[in-house]
Write a protein that holds these residues in place. Structure first.
Motif, PDB file in Angstrom:
ATOM      1  N   ASN A   1     -33.661 -36.669  43.845  1.00 11.04           N
ATOM      2  CA  ASN A   1     -34.669 -35.943  44.611  1.00 11.04           C
ATOM      3  C   ASN A   1     -35.214 -34.797  43.759  1.00 11.04           C
ATOM      4  OD1 ASN A   1     -36.301 -35.170  46.699  1.00 11.04           O
ATOM      5  ND2 ASN A   1     -34.687 -34.057  47.790  1.00 11.04           N
ATOM      6  N   ILE A   2     -36.081 -35.125  42.823  1.00 13.45           N
ATOM      7  CA  ILE A   2     -36.619 -34.142  41.888  1.00 13.45           C
ATOM      8  C   ILE A   2     -37.672 -33.278  42.565  1.00 13.45           C
ATOM      9  CG2 ILE A   2     -37.925 -33.828  39.757  1.00 13.45           C
ATOM     10  CD1 ILE A   2     -35.098 -34.676  39.251  1.00 13.45           C
ATOM     11  N   LYS A   3     -37.582 -31.984  42.348  1.00 12.58           N
ATOM     12  CA  LYS A   3     -38.565 -31.040  42.872  1.00 12.58           C
ATOM     13  C   LYS A   3     -39.472 -30.618  41.725  1.00 12.58           C
ATOM     14  CE  LYS A   3     -34.777 -29.386  45.744  1.00 12.58           C
ATOM     15  NZ  LYS A   3     -33.852 -28.263  46.019  1.00 12.58           N
ATOM     16  N   ARG A   4     -40.749 -30.835  41.874  1.00  8.72           N
ATOM     17  CA  ARG A   4     -41.690 -30.542  40.793  1.00  8.72           C
ATOM     18  C   ARG A   4     -42.330 -29.176  41.022  1.00  8.72           C
ATOM     19  NH1 ARG A   4     -42.275 -35.950  42.010  1.00  8.72           N
ATOM     20  NH2 ARG A   4     -41.673 -37.356  40.316  1.00  8.72           N
TER      21      ARG A   4
ATOM     22  N   ILE B   1     -34.094 -19.926  33.710  1.00 11.79           N
ATOM     23  CA  ILE B   1     -33.349 -20.246  34.928  1.00 11.79           C
ATOM     24  C   ILE B   1     -33.762 -21.600  35.489  1.00 11.79           C
ATOM     25  CG2 ILE B   1     -32.988 -19.588  37.331  1.00 11.79           C
ATOM     26  CD1 ILE B   1     -33.230 -16.665  36.426  1.00 11.79           C
ATOM     27  N   LEU B   2     -35.066 -21.786  35.689  1.00 11.89           N
ATOM     28  CA  LEU B   2     -35.549 -23.009  36.316  1.00 11.89           C
ATOM     29  C   LEU B   2     -35.357 -24.220  35.420  1.00 11.89           C
ATOM     30  CD1 LEU B   2     -38.809 -21.552  37.876  1.00 11.89           C
ATOM     31  CD2 LEU B   2     -36.759 -22.276  39.119  1.00 11.89           C
ATOM     32  N   GLY B   3     -35.484 -24.007  34.107  1.00  9.78           N
ATOM     33  CA  GLY B   3     -35.332 -25.111  33.162  1.00  9.78           C
ATOM     34  C   GLY B   3     -33.928 -25.661  33.095  1.00  9.78           C
ATOM     35  N   ASN B   4     -32.960 -24.882  33.565  1.00  2.86           N
ATOM     36  CA  ASN B   4     -31.556 -25.319  33.544  1.00  2.86           C
ATOM     37  C   ASN B   4     -31.100 -25.909  34.875  1.00  2.86           C
ATOM     38  OD1 ASN B   4     -30.877 -24.658  30.859  1.00  2.86           O
ATOM     39  ND2 ASN B   4     -30.689 -22.494  31.397  1.00  2.86           N
ATOM     40  N   ARG B   5     -32.029 -26.070  35.808  1.00  7.50           N
ATOM     41  CA  ARG B   5     -31.673 -26.678  37.099  1.00  7.50           C
ATOM     42  C   ARG B   5     -32.071 -28.151  37.069  1.00  7.50           C
ATOM     43  NH1 ARG B   5     -33.003 -22.558  41.992  1.00  7.50           N
ATOM     44  NH2 ARG B   5     -32.247 -24.392  43.126  1.00  7.50           N
TER      45      ARG B   5
ATOM     46  N   GLU C   1     -32.237 -30.468  39.156  1.00 11.94           N
ATOM     47  CA  GLU C   1     -32.996 -31.022  40.267  1.00 11.94           C
ATOM     48  C   GLU C   1     -34.461 -30.603  40.240  1.00 11.94           C
ATOM     49  OE1 GLU C   1     -31.668 -27.004  41.941  1.00 11.94           O
ATOM     50  OE2 GLU C   1     -31.125 -28.434  40.368  1.00 11.94           O
ATOM     51  N   ILE C   2     -34.846 -29.780  39.236  1.00 14.21           N
ATOM     52  CA  ILE C   2     -36.217 -29.293  39.147  1.00 14.21           C
ATOM     53  C   ILE C   2     -36.900 -29.838  37.893  1.00 14.21           C
ATOM     54  CG2 ILE C   2     -37.659 -27.243  38.794  1.00 14.21           C
ATOM     55  CD1 ILE C   2     -35.687 -25.681  40.479  1.00 14.21           C
ATOM     56  N   GLU C   3     -38.093 -30.355  38.080  1.00 19.60           N
ATOM     57  CA  GLU C   3     -38.953 -30.694  36.945  1.00 19.60           C
ATOM     58  C   GLU C   3     -39.978 -29.564  36.814  1.00 19.60           C
ATOM     59  OE1 GLU C   3     -42.281 -33.991  35.461  1.00 19.60           O
ATOM     60  OE2 GLU C   3     -41.211 -34.265  37.366  1.00 19.60           O
TER      61      GLU C   3
ATOM     62  N   VAL D   1     -39.180 -19.973  45.578  1.00 17.44           N
ATOM     63  CA  VAL D   1     -39.976 -21.175  45.801  1.00 17.44           C
ATOM     64  C   VAL D   1     -39.223 -22.439  45.447  1.00 17.44           C
ATOM     65  CG1 VAL D   1     -41.073 -21.100  43.507  1.00 17.44           C
ATOM     66  CG2 VAL D   1     -42.214 -22.246  45.408  1.00 17.44           C
ATOM     67  N   ALA D   2     -38.344 -22.399  44.449  1.00 20.13           N
ATOM     68  CA  ALA D   2     -37.631 -23.601  44.043  1.00 20.13           C
ATOM     69  C   ALA D   2     -36.700 -24.100  45.139  1.00 20.13           C
ATOM     70  CB  ALA D   2     -36.821 -23.334  42.780  1.00 20.13           C
TER      71      ALA D   2
END
Length: 334
Positions: free
Chosen positions: A4-7, A22-26, A28-30, A329-330
């Motif tokens: 379930n990727i979050k873009r 921070i976001l680049g190391n999660r 589940e986030i693209e 937001v993520a």
């Protein structure tokens, strides 16, 4: 591998690299970085698949990438939009709400930077720092007595909007200079204003009594153009007008006219309706106007704090006009 990727899409750069780290190391986030110079259709293709959109500040944000109805119509998967910093006037909250999109900000993250800048403008104007520096560089054997200033101690400051930033300005003015604090904030009770160190008054009374009027309210339909010729006319001829909030709250041409007419002593402005301020603008030719290019919230510490809050699991305070719950937001996209 997460299914379930979050873009999350953003243009150019966050205000501090820490958000990308921070976001680049999660997993589940693209995290998708776009560029204004890229073909427009390529950017729309990426945005059409995005769940979250991090906007740039109004000064840097370009058309057609403002989050309003035409933009939203091309982003069918969008669930959340984040502003940069406390201000969210580059986002049409009503349009987002109608589309079921949550709007978030980073309220309070830049309060120290903006409050200190407002105080700096007050000091620089009162002490004639800008014009005396210019005189030293351009006038041989200048007469220093022509640049006599005033002290802030014991004066009266009128704060328009006493939220995070306005409250910090109140603290600084009272603590450093023993100033009397008057406040115009129609959303707070007199008791709430008193708890933040001020006395609640009407706008006209604030303008007439204050030695310094400093604006710290959001730009909205209610506040747009709220300071014009009539309001400047209420001020003492020895008083100063400061705006580090948003351009458009004060009417610039009418302020220039008031300064030329000597209806107030000076103005310190960090925000303008058109940014950067166009060449030839009347304010640029006035020694009584001290101008900075929307720098108040741009301190290194503020940029890091707002980027950290935008990217991390830190709740943000909700603007009064937004009904949805606020968080990073993520964590809102799914």
């Amino acid at each position: 591998m997460p299914t379930n990727i979050k873009r999350l899409v953003y243009f150019e750069n966050f205000m501090d690299r820490i958000a990308v780290d921070i976001l680049g190391n999660r997993p589940e986030i693209e995290l998708v970085r776009l560029e204004y110079a890229s073909p427009e259709q390529d950017n729309w293709d990426a945005l059409s698949r995005a769940h979250g959109y991090q906007t740039q500040p109004r000064t840097e944000l370009k058309q057609p990438w403002f989050a309003a109805a035409p933009f939203i119509a091309k982003c069918p998967n969008l669930l959340a939009v984040a502003s940069t910093g406390a201000g969210y006037d580059m986002i049409d909250v009503d349009d987002c709400t109608k589309a079921g999109i949550i709007v978030v900000n980073q309220s309070g993250t830049n309060k120290e930077g903006v409050a200190e800048h407002a105080l700096g403008l007050m000091l620089a104007l009162s002490k004639k720092i800008g014009i005396s520096d210019k005189a030293m560089r351009t006038i041989p054997n200048m007469d220093r007595r022509q640049y006599q200033g005033n002290d802030l101690k014991g004066k009266t400051v009128g704060i328009v909007g006493i939220g995070n930033i306005g409250s910090r300005v109140s603290d600084l003015c009272r603590g450093l200079f023993g100033m009397t604090v008057l406040v115009y904030d129609p959303y707070l009770t007199a008791a709430q204003v008193a708890a933040r160190g001020g006395t609640q008054v009407g706008l006209e009374e604030l303008m007439r009594r204050s030695d310094y009027v400093t604006v710290h309210c959001p730009r909205s339909k209610e506040s747009f153009g709220m300071f014009g010729a009539e309001q400047y006319g209420w001020m003492k001829p020895t008083a100063y007008f400061i705006n580090t909030a948003r351009g458009g709250i004060h009417k610039e041409a009418e302020l220039a006219d008031a300064l030329k007419a000597g209806k107030l002593a000076g103005a310190g402005l960090d925000v303008f309706e058109t940014q950067p301020l166009p060449a030839g603008d009347a304010l640029l030719g006035l020694d009584t106007a001290l101008l900075t290019p929307h720098l108040a919230g741009l301190s290194a510490e503020s940029m890091r704090a707002m980027s950290l809050v935008a990217a991390a699991d830190t709740p943000c305070a909700a603007p009064a006009t937004v009904q949805s719950p606020f968080a990073a937001v993520a964590d809102l996209v799914s």
